[in-house]
Design a protein around this motif. Structure first.
Motif, PDB file in Angstrom:
ATOM      1  N   PHE A   1       0.894  -1.383  -0.003  1.00  0.00           N
ATOM      2  CA  PHE A   1       0.122  -0.074  -0.061  1.00  0.00           C
ATOM      3  C   PHE A   1       0.876   1.199  -0.171  1.00  0.00           C
ATOM      4  CE2 PHE A   1      -3.075  -3.524   1.721  1.00  0.00           C
ATOM      5  CZ  PHE A   1      -3.954  -3.211   0.725  1.00  0.00           C
ATOM      6  N   GLU A   2      -0.189   2.701  -0.333  1.00  0.00           N
ATOM      7  CA  GLU A   2       0.548   3.630  -0.499  1.00  0.00           C
ATOM      8  C   GLU A   2       0.350   4.723   0.225  1.00  0.00           C
ATOM      9  OE1 GLU A   2       2.888   5.047  -3.143  1.00  0.00           O
ATOM     10  OE2 GLU A   2       2.124   3.168  -4.151  1.00  0.00           O
ATOM     11  N   ARG A   3      -0.344   4.466   1.492  1.00  0.00           N
ATOM     12  CA  ARG A   3      -0.659   5.578   2.425  1.00  0.00           C
ATOM     13  C   ARG A   3      -1.618   4.821   3.910  1.00  0.00           C
ATOM     14  NH1 ARG A   3       0.563  10.041   3.072  1.00  0.00           N
ATOM     15  NH2 ARG A   3      -1.369  11.570   3.906  1.00  0.00           N
ATOM     16  N   PRO A   4      -0.455   3.032   4.416  1.00  0.00           N
ATOM     17  CA  PRO A   4      -1.583   3.116   5.342  1.00  0.00           C
ATOM     18  C   PRO A   4      -1.448   3.936   6.525  1.00  0.00           C
ATOM     19  CG  PRO A   4       0.198   1.713   4.649  1.00  0.00           C
ATOM     20  CD  PRO A   4       0.234   2.916   3.942  1.00  0.00           C
ATOM     21  N   VAL A   5      -2.252   3.671   7.796  1.00  0.00           N
ATOM     22  CA  VAL A   5      -2.814   4.418   8.454  1.00  0.00           C
ATOM     23  C   VAL A   5      -2.998   3.165  10.357  1.00  0.00           C
ATOM     24  CG1 VAL A   5      -4.806   5.583   8.657  1.00  0.00           C
ATOM     25  CG2 VAL A   5      -2.018   6.803  10.258  1.00  0.00           C
ATOM     26  N   ILE A   6      -2.371   3.845  11.141  1.00  0.00           N
ATOM     27  CA  ILE A   6      -2.699   2.802  12.186  1.00  0.00           C
ATOM     28  C   ILE A   6      -4.050   3.894  13.342  1.00  0.00           C
ATOM     29  CG2 ILE A   6      -2.507   1.694  14.591  1.00  0.00           C
ATOM     30  CD1 ILE A   6       0.742   1.334  13.536  1.00  0.00           C
ATOM     31  N   LEU A   7      -4.909   3.133  12.854  1.00  0.00           N
ATOM     32  CA  LEU A   7      -6.140   3.266  14.402  1.00  0.00           C
ATOM     33  C   LEU A   7      -5.705   3.451  15.244  1.00  0.00           C
ATOM     34  CD1 LEU A   7      -9.617   2.723  12.365  1.00  0.00           C
ATOM     35  CD2 LEU A   7      -8.104   4.398  12.468  1.00  0.00           C
ATOM     36  N   PHE A   8      -5.102   4.292  16.103  1.00  0.00           N
ATOM     37  CA  PHE A   8      -4.844   4.446  17.731  1.00  0.00           C
ATOM     38  C   PHE A   8      -5.538   4.748  18.545  1.00  0.00           C
ATOM     39  CE2 PHE A   8      -1.655   5.191  21.323  1.00  0.00           C
ATOM     40  CZ  PHE A   8      -0.595   4.592  20.960  1.00  0.00           C
ATOM     41  N   SER A   9      -6.060   4.609  19.317  1.00  0.00           N
ATOM     42  CA  SER A   9      -7.000   5.160  20.487  1.00  0.00           C
ATOM     43  C   SER A   9      -6.783   5.329  21.475  1.00  0.00           C
ATOM     44  CB  SER A   9      -8.262   4.140  20.453  1.00  0.00           C
ATOM     45  OG  SER A   9      -8.188   3.253  21.378  1.00  0.00           O
ATOM     46  N   GLY A  10      -5.414   4.810  22.406  1.00  0.00           N
ATOM     47  CA  GLY A  10      -5.215   4.755  23.753  1.00  0.00           C
ATOM     48  C   GLY A  10      -5.753   3.335  24.253  1.00  0.00           C
ATOM     49  N   GLY A  11      -5.911   2.792  23.619  1.00  0.00           N
ATOM     50  CA  GLY A  11      -6.652   1.606  24.218  1.00  0.00           C
ATOM     51  C   GLY A  11      -6.138   0.545  24.137  1.00  0.00           C
ATOM     52  N   LYS A  12      -6.498  -0.734  25.524  1.00  0.00           N
ATOM     53  CA  LYS A  12      -4.862  -2.340  25.071  1.00  0.00           C
ATOM     54  C   LYS A  12      -5.281  -2.802  23.475  1.00  0.00           C
ATOM     55  CE  LYS A  12      -8.366  -5.377  26.132  1.00  0.00           C
ATOM     56  NZ  LYS A  12      -9.615  -4.265  25.370  1.00  0.00           N
ATOM     57  N   ASP A  13      -6.027  -2.475  22.916  1.00  0.00           N
ATOM     58  CA  ASP A  13      -5.870  -3.452  21.451  1.00  0.00           C
ATOM     59  C   ASP A  13      -5.069  -2.413  20.367  1.00  0.00           C
ATOM     60  OD1 ASP A  13      -7.832  -5.486  21.698  1.00  0.00           O
ATOM     61  OD2 ASP A  13      -9.820  -4.069  21.962  1.00  0.00           O
ATOM     62  N   SER A  14      -5.043  -1.091  20.683  1.00  0.00           N
ATOM     63  CA  SER A  14      -4.432  -0.158  19.434  1.00  0.00           C
ATOM     64  C   SER A  14      -3.100   0.279  20.585  1.00  0.00           C
ATOM     65  CB  SER A  14      -5.167   0.854  19.559  1.00  0.00           C
ATOM     66  OG  SER A  14      -5.226   2.290  20.214  1.00  0.00           O
ATOM     67  N   ILE A  15      -2.594  -0.682  21.558  1.00  0.00           N
ATOM     68  CA  ILE A  15      -1.329  -0.485  22.060  1.00  0.00           C
ATOM     69  C   ILE A  15      -1.154  -1.329  21.844  1.00  0.00           C
ATOM     70  CG2 ILE A  15       0.013  -0.256  24.556  1.00  0.00           C
ATOM     71  CD1 ILE A  15      -2.776   1.314  25.171  1.00  0.00           C
ATOM     72  N   VAL A  16      -1.525  -3.083  21.418  1.00  0.00           N
ATOM     73  CA  VAL A  16      -0.804  -3.583  21.163  1.00  0.00           C
ATOM     74  C   VAL A  16      -0.683  -4.144  19.753  1.00  0.00           C
ATOM     75  CG1 VAL A  16      -1.539  -6.346  20.826  1.00  0.00           C
ATOM     76  CG2 VAL A  16      -1.789  -5.681  22.776  1.00  0.00           C
ATOM     77  N   MET A  17      -1.650  -3.379  19.166  1.00  0.00           N
ATOM     78  CA  MET A  17      -1.098  -2.603  16.997  1.00  0.00           C
ATOM     79  C   MET A  17       0.168  -2.201  17.108  1.00  0.00           C
ATOM     80  SD  MET A  17      -4.174  -2.278  14.959  1.00  0.00           S
ATOM     81  CE  MET A  17      -4.523  -1.061  15.434  1.00  0.00           C
ATOM     82  N   LEU A  18      -0.154  -1.490  17.691  1.00  0.00           N
ATOM     83  CA  LEU A  18       1.244  -0.459  18.029  1.00  0.00           C
ATOM     84  C   LEU A  18       2.597  -1.486  18.245  1.00  0.00           C
ATOM     85  CD1 LEU A  18       2.544   2.060  17.131  1.00  0.00           C
ATOM     86  CD2 LEU A  18       1.866   2.731  19.493  1.00  0.00           C
ATOM     87  N   HIS A  19       2.886  -1.811  19.175  1.00  0.00           N
ATOM     88  CA  HIS A  19       3.828  -2.875  20.074  1.00  0.00           C
ATOM     89  C   HIS A  19       3.994  -3.794  18.611  1.00  0.00           C
ATOM     90  CE1 HIS A  19       6.287  -4.338  22.619  1.00  0.00           C
ATOM     91  NE2 HIS A  19       6.657  -5.849  21.717  1.00  0.00           N
ATOM     92  N   LEU A  20       3.210  -4.476  17.992  1.00  0.00           N
ATOM     93  CA  LEU A  20       3.604  -5.554  17.152  1.00  0.00           C
ATOM     94  C   LEU A  20       4.015  -4.708  15.740  1.00  0.00           C
ATOM     95  CD1 LEU A  20      -0.138  -7.673  17.195  1.00  0.00           C
ATOM     96  CD2 LEU A  20       2.309  -8.461  17.715  1.00  0.00           C
TER      97      LEU A  20
END
Lengths: 312, 442
Positions: A39-58
C-alpha cells in the motif's frame, strides 16, 4: 506420517511448535509487512486502548530496527478519558510518530453532526473517520478489531475492502485463502486491515504481560468516582452525567475497554497487576463488550449496522 | 504469576468443520463452545432474548454463530466465520463453514489454513455424496488430520456395528484419496456423547472424545521433509546513525528452517549468498523455522526486493512460467480460457493468462469432465496458466504455502480462484480428449 514427525521433534512438541502467542504474533507481523509492501498510505487507528497499543507494539517489532512506515490516526470523540489522551501523546512522542486527529467535537461545533439525546458519541465517530481517510487518501487503515468481540466481527476478513463511502458489504467479501491477502482496491476505496483478527481478549492480556507493555492506568483497579446508568458504572463529566436521580459514589473499579466516556462502563475489580487482570478475565462470565459497552446493546445488529456505514 | 505462565505454554490448532445442516454441525460447534465454557453469560442471554422475540421456545444456538442480519432473517449461514475457544491445553481457531449449496468455496477457504477437518456424518444415513465431497476436498487441500464424527449415535441405539461399518467405509475411501490420517469418533452432539465428555452409552468405544483429540493432535511441522522457503515481504533499511548499513529481508518462513551460516539462493534471479544473521522480531537467533516472522541478513549486498524467494542453495525449486494446477473457482463470474488475470504467489503478484482448462472435477464421484470451457463458482478443475515472469513454485503436496496461489481480476480486484500447484490426487490418468469438435476447444 507420524514417524517422520516424531523423528524430527524427538517425540515432543518442542522445539518446532510455536506457542499460541508466538503464532499469533508472527501472523500479525506478517499482516503488517504485507500492508507495508503493497500500500501507498497506510495508517494505524490508535485510541490509546489496549488493542491499539498491542497493534502499535507489533508494528514496532515488525520493522525493527527501522521506524514503522505508518502514521497514527485517532478519532477523538471529545469525551475521552484524560489519562488515555495523556498516554496517547506520550506514546506518539516517545516513538517519534505522526498523529492525525479526527475530532467529533469539531463536527458538532460546525453543525455537521448533532449530539444524540443519550449523549453517546460512538456512532458519531464514523463521519469524521471516513472523511479523514478520504482527505488524507489513506489506502489501508489498521484497526484493532478482533473477531471474538462480536458476532458481526466474527465474519470480518483480515483485509476488508471498503468502498468509496467506506461501507462494508458482508455479502461481497473476498474469500481469504492461505495467507495470500488480496489488497487490490480502486482509487477512493480503501482496505481495513485487522492484524488482531485471531486474537481473543485473553490473548491480548497475556501478550501485554509477556511483553511488559505499558498501559493507561484506568485498566487497573483504582478508587474512582462513578455513577450507575443502565447497569454500568460511568465516570461523571461534562459529557452529560450524572443526571437527576443518579448519584456519584466512590468505588474500586477498572476498565476492560477504553472508548467514549458516555458509553464505556467500568467494572468492579480489585485487579491491580497484569496477572490479577488475567486471572479476572479468565474467570469472567461476561464478554468485554457485554460488560462495558452500551452501544452494542442498542439492537441485535448494532455493530453490523455501524460497520456497514464505515465504523471500525 | 503461575497463571500467566501456564496459559502461555499452550499451542494453537486451526481446524475447520464440514457437514450439511442436518448433520448437526451447529449443535456440535455449539456444544464445543458451550462445554468448553467459551459462551459467556451475556452472549447466551442475547441468544435467549432473540429466540424469545422470534417466538421460539428454547434458545436457538445457531444464533450464536449466525452473525449477520441476512443470516438471521433467512436462517442460513452466508459465509465462513471464525470462532475461538480455549482449554487448559490448547487454543483453537475454528473456521466454521456453512453447509449450504455454496459449500465448496467456503470449505476450501476454511480448509486452506486448517490443520484438521471435522467431517460430520449422520449415523442413520452413513457415507453419502456430501461426505465424499468433504473427504475429497480435505484430500485436495492436504489437510493433515481428518476427524470423522459419526453423529446422532443416540438415534441408532448407540450400536457399535453401525459406527464400525461407517468408519470402515469412510476410512478406506479417504485413504485412497490420499488423506494421511483419519480418526473416527462416534458422537451425539445433541446428547453430548464423546464431544467433550466420554459417553456412558458407548462402552465399546475406547478412543478419545472430539475435544481430547483436538487437544492432543500434533501441530508441529515436519521440517525434515520440508523445503525451506522464505518469501521476502519487505526490505528493512533503517538508514539511521545507529544502523547505517542494516539491510534485512523481512518475511514469514513459509516452510522448513533457516540457519545462520547457511548458503542461500534468491529466486527468480538465482544469485547466491550466505545468511549472516537472523533477527526474530528484534532478537538475534541462530535458527528460525516455519511460520516465524523473521528478518534475514546476508553476507553479500545483492539485489533483493519484495516478491523474491530465499531458499537453501542446495534445495532450490525450479522457476517456471507455465503452471499446472488444480483450482477452486471462488468468484461468481466464470473463469474462461484466455482470461487475463493477476496471480499472487507468496509475496509476488504477476500478470498471467489462463491457457487451458483441461478438465473439471466432479466431486461426487471424482470423475473428470474434459474441456469444460469454463469454471463457474464452486467448480474444481485443472488449469494451465502462463505467467509473465518466471515463478519459483513448489508442488502443493510438498508445501501448502509455496504451492498455493490466488488469481485476481485485474479490473476490479476480485479474488477469482484458489490454486494448488502440481498433480491432483484425482488425475492419475491423462484426460482423454473427447471434445475435439464441441466448440470449446481453442
Amino acid at each position: 506420517m507420524t514417524t517422520t514427525v516424531a523423528a524430527v521433534a524427538e517425540g515432543t512438541d518442542a522445539p518446532y511448535a510455536l506457542s499460541h502467542l508466538d503464532a499469533l504474533e508472527s501472523e500479525a507481523v506478517h499482516i503488517f509487512r504485507e500492508v507495508a509492501g503493497e500500500f501507498e498510505r497506510p495508517v494505524i487507528l490508535f485510541s490509546g486502548g489496549k488493542d491499539s497499543i498491542v497493534m502499535l507494539h507489533l508494528a514496532l517489532k515488525a520493522f525493527a530496527p527501522a521506524a514503522i512506515p505508518f502514521s497514527l490516526l485517532h478519532v477523538d470523540t471529545g469525551h475521552n478519558f484524560p489519562e488515555v489522551l495523556e498516554y496517547r501523546d506520550r506514546t506518539v512522542e516517545r516513538h517519534g510518530l505522526r498523529l492525525h486527529v479526527a475530532s467529533v467535537q469539531d463536527y458538532i461545533d460546525r453543525g455537521v453532526l448533532k449530539e444524540r439525546p443519550d449523549g453517546t458519541r460512538n456512532p458519531l465517530q464514523t463521519l469524521p473517520l471516513t472523511e479523514k481517510i478520504q482527505a488524507e487518501k489513506f489506502d489501508a487503515v489498521f484497526g484493532g478489531g478482533r473477531r471474538d468481540e462480536e458476532k458481526a466481527r466474527a465474519k470480518e476478513r483480515v483485509f476488508s475492502l471498503r468502498d468509496e463511502f467506506s461501507q462494508w458489504d458482508p455479502r461481497r467479501q473476498r474469500p481469504e485463502l492461505w495467507n495470500l491477502y488480496n489488497g487490490r482496491h480502486a482509487p477512493g476505496e480503501h482496505v481495513r486491515v485487522f492484524p488482531l483478527s485471531n486474537w481473543t481478549e485473553l490473548d491480548v492480556w497475556q501478550y501485554i504481560a509477556r511483553e511488559g507493555i505499558e498501559l493507561p492506568e484506568i485498566y487497573f483497579a483504582h478508587e474512582r468516582e462513578v455513577f450507575s446508568r443502565s447497569g454500568m458504572w460511568l465516570t461523571p463529566g461534562e459529557w452529560g452525567g450524572p443526571k437527576d436521580g443518579e448519584t456519584v459514589e466512590k468505588r474500586l473499579v477498572r476498565y476492560r475497554t477504553v472508548g467514549d466516556m458516555s458509553c464505556t462502563g467500568a467494572v468492579d475489580s480489585d485487579a491491580v497487576t497484569l496477572d490479577d487482570v488475567i486471572v479476572e478475565i479468565a474467570a469472567s462470565r461476561l464478554t468485554e463488550r457485554g460488560a462495558t459497552r452500551a452501544d452494542d446493546k442498542m439492537s441485535e445488529a448494532a455493530m453490523e449496522d455501524r460497520k456497514r456505514e464505515g465504523y471500525f | 504469576m503461575s497463571t500467566t505462565t501456564e496459559l502461555s505454554e499452550t499451542t494453537l490448532l486451526r481446524f475447520a468443520t464440514a457437514g450439511s445442516v442436518d448433520d448437526g454441525k451447529s449443535t456440535l460447534v455449539g456444544r464445543l463452545l458451550h462445554d468448553s465454557k467459551s459462551v459467556l453469560t451475556d452472549q447466551l442471554e442475547a441468544v435467549e432474548r432473540a429466540s424469545t422475540a422470534r417466538g421460539q421456545e428454547g434458545p436457538d444456538l445457531a444464533l450464536l454463530t449466525d452473525g449477520l442480519r441476512a443470516e438471521r432473517e433467512q436462517g442460513i449461514t452466508i459465509d465462513v466465520a471464525y470462532r475461538y475457544f480455549a482449554t487448559a491445553k490448547r487454543r483453537f481457531i475454528l473456521a466454521d463453514t456453512p453447509g449450504h449449496v455454496q459449500y465448496t468455496r467456503n470449505m476450501v477457504t476454511g480448509a486452506s489454513t486448517a490443520e484438521l477437518t471435522v467431517i460430520l456424518i449422520d449415523a442413520r444415513n452413513g457415507v453419502v455424496e456430501q461426505t465424499r465431497r468433504h473427504a475429497a476436498l480435505a484430500a485436495l487441500l492436504r489437510v493433515p488430520h481428518v476427524v470423522l464424527a459419526v453423529n446422532k449415535m443416540d438415534l441408532v441405539d448407540y450400536q457399535e456395528s453401525v459406527f464400525a461399518a461407517i468408519a470402515e467405509e469412510f476410512t478406506a475411501y479417504a485413504l485412497e484419496l490420499g488423506v494421511p490420517e483419519v480418526t473416527a469418533i462416534p458422537i451425539s452432539a445433541l446428547a453430548g456423547d464423546n464431544v467433550v465428555e466420554p459417553s456412558a452409552n458407548m462402552d465399546w468405544y475406547g478412543g478419545p472424545t472430539v475435544l481430547e483429540h483436538l487437544e492432543t493432535v500434533p501441530v508441529i511441522h515436519d521440517l525434515s521433509h520440508c523445503h525451506a522457503r522464505l518469501p521476502v515481504q519487505f526490505v528493512i533499511r533503517p538508514q539511521t546513525a545507529e544502523h547505517p548499513d542494516y539491510r534485512g529481508y523481512a518475511g514469514q518462513i513459509a516452510a522448513g528452517s533457516f540457519r545462520v551460516g547457511e548458503s542461500v539462493t534468491v529466486l527468480p534471479s538465482g544469485r547466491s549468498s550466505k545468511i549472516s544473521g537472523i533477527d526474530l522480531l528484534g532478537e538475534p537467533v541462530s535458527i528460525a523455522w516455519t511460520t516465524q516472522s523473521v528478518t534475514v541478513l546476508l553476507e553479500d549486498d545483492i539485489d533483493i526486493s519484495r516478491g523474491d524467494l530465499i531458499v537453501p542453495s542446495k534445495d532450490a525449486p525450479p522457476t517456471t512460467q507455465d503452471i499446472e494446477a488444480t483450482v477452486c473457482h471462488v468468484a461468481d463470474a466464470p473463469l474462461t480460457v484466455g482470461h487475463r488475470v493477476l496471480l499472487k504467489h507468496g509475496t509476488r503478484t504477476v500478470k498471467a493468462i489462463v491457457k487451458d482448462i483441461p478438465s473439471r472435477l466432479t466431486l461426487d464421484d471424482l470423475s473428470l469432465h474434459p474441456h469444460p470451457g469454463q469454471l463457474v463458482a464452486n467448480d474444481i478443475g485443472r488449469v494451465k496458466i502462463r505467467t509473465a515472469e518466471p515463478l519459483p513454485v513448489d508442488s502443493y503436496s510438498d508445501s501448502r504455502r509455496t504451492g498455493s496461489f490466488i488469481l485476481i481480476d485485474p479490473n476490479d480486484g476480485t479474488t477469482l480462484t484458489a490454486g494448488m500447484v502440481g498433480e491432483s490426487f484425482a488425475s492419475p490418468e491423462p484426460v482423454k480428449d473427447a471434445s475435439e469438435d464441441d466448440g470449446w476447444d481453442f
